[in-house]
Every structure is written in structure tokens, then in C-alpha cells.
Enzyme design. Structure first.
Site, PDB file in Angstrom:
ATOM      1  N   GLU A 118       9.379  -4.085  10.455  1.00 53.99           N
ATOM      2  CA  GLU A 118       9.753  -2.752   9.946  1.00 53.99           C
ATOM      3  C   GLU A 118      10.185  -1.815  11.092  1.00 53.99           C
ATOM      4  O   GLU A 118       9.543  -1.764  12.148  1.00 53.99           O
ATOM      5  CB  GLU A 118       8.575  -2.120   9.185  1.00 53.99           C
ATOM      6  CG  GLU A 118       8.904  -0.725   8.671  1.00 53.99           C
ATOM      7  CD  GLU A 118       7.979  -0.199   7.587  1.00 53.99           C
ATOM      8  OE1 GLU A 118       7.003  -0.883   7.222  1.00 53.99           O
ATOM      9  OE2 GLU A 118       8.254   0.929   7.112  1.00 53.99           O
ATOM     10  N   ASP A 144       0.838  -1.210   0.000  1.00 50.28           N
ATOM     11  CA  ASP A 144       0.000   0.000   0.000  1.00 50.28           C
ATOM     12  C   ASP A 144       0.871   1.259   0.000  1.00 50.28           C
ATOM     13  O   ASP A 144       0.362   2.380  -0.089  1.00 50.28           O
ATOM     14  CB  ASP A 144      -0.995   0.002   1.161  1.00 50.28           C
ATOM     15  CG  ASP A 144      -0.322  -0.077   2.513  1.00 50.28           C
ATOM     16  OD1 ASP A 144       0.930  -0.133   2.568  1.00 50.28           O
ATOM     17  OD2 ASP A 144      -1.044  -0.088   3.521  1.00 50.28           O
ATOM     18  N   SER A 145       2.200   1.082   0.050  1.00 50.53           N
ATOM     19  CA  SER A 145       3.109   2.223  -0.159  1.00 50.53           C
ATOM     20  C   SER A 145       2.857   2.855  -1.521  1.00 50.53           C
ATOM     21  O   SER A 145       3.276   3.983  -1.768  1.00 50.53           O
ATOM     22  CB  SER A 145       4.571   1.775  -0.031  1.00 50.53           C
ATOM     23  OG  SER A 145       4.824   0.648  -0.848  1.00 50.53           O
ATOM     24  N   LYS A 177      -1.145  -9.376   2.929  1.00 54.19           N
ATOM     25  CA  LYS A 177      -0.403  -8.901   4.115  1.00 54.19           C
ATOM     26  C   LYS A 177      -1.288  -7.900   4.840  1.00 54.19           C
ATOM     27  O   LYS A 177      -2.037  -7.156   4.195  1.00 54.19           O
ATOM     28  CB  LYS A 177       0.915  -8.231   3.696  1.00 54.19           C
ATOM     29  CG  LYS A 177       1.681  -7.609   4.873  1.00 54.19           C
ATOM     30  CD  LYS A 177       3.119  -7.262   4.527  1.00 54.19           C
ATOM     31  CE  LYS A 177       3.309  -5.933   3.842  1.00 54.19           C
ATOM     32  NZ  LYS A 177       2.805  -4.764   4.590  1.00 54.19           N
ATOM     33  N   ASP A 209      -1.118  -6.139  -0.181  1.00 48.54           N
ATOM     34  CA  ASP A 209      -1.494  -5.514   1.102  1.00 48.54           C
ATOM     35  C   ASP A 209      -3.003  -5.328   1.196  1.00 48.54           C
ATOM     36  O   ASP A 209      -3.631  -4.836   0.239  1.00 48.54           O
ATOM     37  CB  ASP A 209      -0.852  -4.120   1.211  1.00 48.54           C
ATOM     38  CG  ASP A 209       0.412  -4.127   2.049  1.00 48.54           C
ATOM     39  OD1 ASP A 209       0.592  -5.048   2.869  1.00 48.54           O
ATOM     40  OD2 ASP A 209       1.216  -3.186   1.876  1.00 48.54           O
TER      41      ASP A 209
HETATM   42  O1  KIV Z   1       3.542  -1.126   1.617  1.00 50.09           O
HETATM   43  C1  KIV Z   1       4.719  -1.523   1.570  1.00 50.09           C
HETATM   44  O2  KIV Z   1       5.469  -1.262   0.624  1.00 50.09           O
HETATM   45  C2  KIV Z   1       5.209  -2.320   2.688  1.00 50.09           C
HETATM   46  C3  KIV Z   1       6.671  -2.586   2.740  1.00 50.09           C
HETATM   47  C4  KIV Z   1       7.374  -1.350   3.098  1.00 50.09           C
HETATM   48  C5  KIV Z   1       6.996  -3.721   3.624  1.00 50.09           C
HETATM   49  O3  KIV Z   1       4.461  -2.698   3.531  1.00 50.09           O
END
Ligand code: KIV
Length: 272
Positions: free
Chosen positions: A182, A44-45, A113, A83
Site C-alpha cells: 500500500e 478493518d477499513s 491479514k 483483517d
Molecule cells: O482494510 C482494508 O481495507 C485494507 C485494504 C485497503 C488493503 O487493508
């Protein structure tokens, strides 16, 4: 002997060699990364990296699914995990399961995730019991922060260190196949990784994790809004993109582009 399923094959890497993970949000990036990664995370980044948002909280499930489908179109060997975005799972185990089902049914990805440890144990258990693989995420939880300025490294006190250990245990008990760790202080991160019975994947955590993950645009030097301390730039593409844009701008304005070679002629059409 039948081939191991991709999630079991991923788990089996623990103790064999370090595990390589990167984020991927688009089909061309997935095509470039897939041969070199054990796992591609549709994180979700992407809210910040692709959509320019201030945090990861405002991206919705439909957007995650759309990017998940794009990545799956190019995936050949890597495990793909998507995510669950903020607001799609925290209310109840039932909500978490319904969202996870939608993601897996509509994308064909291997797992989901979600962020949180003890507080999310029942949610994770509900998804795992349905047969959908779950990757946990403990430590710094970006979905809990309104902006990167609020991102907090964890494990600084004995209380936080014990909580991280409890979070790891709770997720393992709930059945996760792997845990992202993290933003954790050393040596707490090392201790949690050592106690983790499933592959621990570090980001701003310990080199003693079983593997590492970075946001791909960070490690390519493409994303400048916020560069965390834990990023190593393996390339510096932003200046290359700027240089190419300037060269294109000058070629168009000067009339140097397009040239004769770039044009279509009737004779070419007859040859094909
Ligand atoms: O959303 C994401 O990219 C993440 C990673 C930083 C692990 O959760």
C-alpha cells in the site's frame, strides 16, 4: 486429480493473469462481488467506511468476526481474508495466533491479514505454522496512523526502499501466501513487486503488482470522507442515493407512495 485448495489456487494465479481483489463488509456486497473477485477482504477499513470512525484503530476483533460471518454467508468462489484489527496481534506471536484462530474458527474464512513486515515476522510465522494462511501488508500501514492526515506514502528515500524490500523478504520467509503493498513510490513499488515470490497486491502501488485491491465503497463513489489519489471511481453511487432519497421523501410527503399496487388485499392472500 484432487481440486486445489482455494489458497493454492489463488497463489497459482501469479504470472497467469492479474488478480482481482476488493473489500466486502456485508452479505449483500459479498453476493454482488463474489462472482467477479479472486479475493474479498473484510478489511478493518470498515471502521471508517461503515462506522464513520477517524481511523482504522478502534475496531475490535468481535466486530471483524461479525462482518466476516456476514461475508462468508454469501461467499461462493472468492477467497475470503479477514483483517486482524489493531491491538489483537502485535503484543506477541501467541496473541497473534490466538486471534487468528478465533477469526478462522468462528467465520470459516480462508485466512487473515495483518500489518507490518520485519517487526511482525515471528507473529506471521506463528500463525502460518499453525496452518492458517496469512496475507501480509507492507508500505503505508493505516493502523499506525491516528487519522488519514497522518497516512504517509513510503519508499521516498533509499533507506525506506531497502526497508520495504526487507519487509517483503521477511514476510515471504515467514510463509505468507500473498502481500498487500500500500502507498509506495514508483519505481520502488515495481522493484518490490518484482522481487516478491508470492502474489503482490497493490493499492496505491504499482501496476506491476500481480493484482490490485480497492475499498469497494471508494470505487463505487459511495464514500466521500476521504478519497485517496489511487482510487478510480467506477461508479458514482452517492449522487444516485441522494436522488433516490429525495424522490422517496417527495413521494411520501405528497401521498404519491404507497400506491394501490403496494398494498395487501384479502383476495391476494386467498390466491397464495
Ligand atoms: O482494510 C482494508 O481495507 C485494507 C485494504 C485497503 C488493503 O487493508
Amino acid at each position: 486429480m484432487p481440486d486445489q485448495d482455494p489458497v493454492s489456487a489463488f497463489r497459482a494465479l501469479k504470472g497467469q493473469r492479474k488478480i482481482v481483489c476488493l473489500t466486502a463488509y456485508t452479505a449483500p456486497m459479498a453476493a454482488a462481488l463474489d462472482p467477479h473477485c479472486d479475493l474479498m477482504l473484510v478489511g478493518d477499513s470498515l471502521a471508517m467506511v461503515v462506522y464513520g470512525m477517524d481511523n482504522t484503530r478502534d475496531i475490535d476483533l468481535d466486530t471483524m468476526i461479525r462482518h466476516g460471518k456476514a461475508v462468508m454467508r454469501q461467499r461462493e468462489k472468492a477467497l475470503v481474508v479477514i483483517d486482524l484489527p489493531a491491538g489483537s496481534y502485535e503484543d506477541s506471536p501467541q496473541q497473534a495466533l490466538a486471534s487468528a484462530r478465533r477469526v478462522i474458527d468462528q467465520t470459516g474464512a480462508h485466512g487473515v491479514k495483518l500489518e507490518g513486515g520485519v517487526a511482525m515476522q515471528a507473529h506471521v510465522q506463528a500463525i502460518c505454522s499453525s496452518g492458517i494462511p496469512v496475507m501480509g501488508h507492507i508500505g503505508l500501514l493505516p493502523q499506525h496512523a491516528a487519522s488519514v492526515k497522518k497516512f504517509r506514502i513510503t519508499g521516498k528515500t533509499d533507506e525506506e526502499a531497502s526497508q520495504l524490500m526487507r519487509d517483503c523478504e521477511a514476510l515471504a520467509e515467514a510463509g505468507v501466501f500473498s502481500i498487500v503493498m500500500e502507498g509506495m513510490i514508483e519505481p520502488v513499488a515495481s522493484a518490490v513487486a518484482a522481487a516478491c515470490p508470492v502474489p503482490s497486491i497493490g493499492i496505491g502501488a504499482s501496476p506491476n503488482c500481480d493484482g490490485q485491491i480497492l475499498v469497494t465503497e471508494d470505487m463505487l463513489g459511495m464514500f466521500h470522507a476521504y478519497i485517496p489519489k489511487f482510487v478510480r471511481k467506477f461508479a458514482t453511487l452517492q449522487p444516485d442515493i441522494t436522488a433516490a432519497a429525495i424522490a422517496y421523501q417527495q413521494a411520501v410527503i405528497s401521498g404519491d407512495f404507497p400506491e394501490a399496487d403496494h398494498l395487501y388485499y384479502l383476495e391476494d392472500e386467498k390466491k397464495t
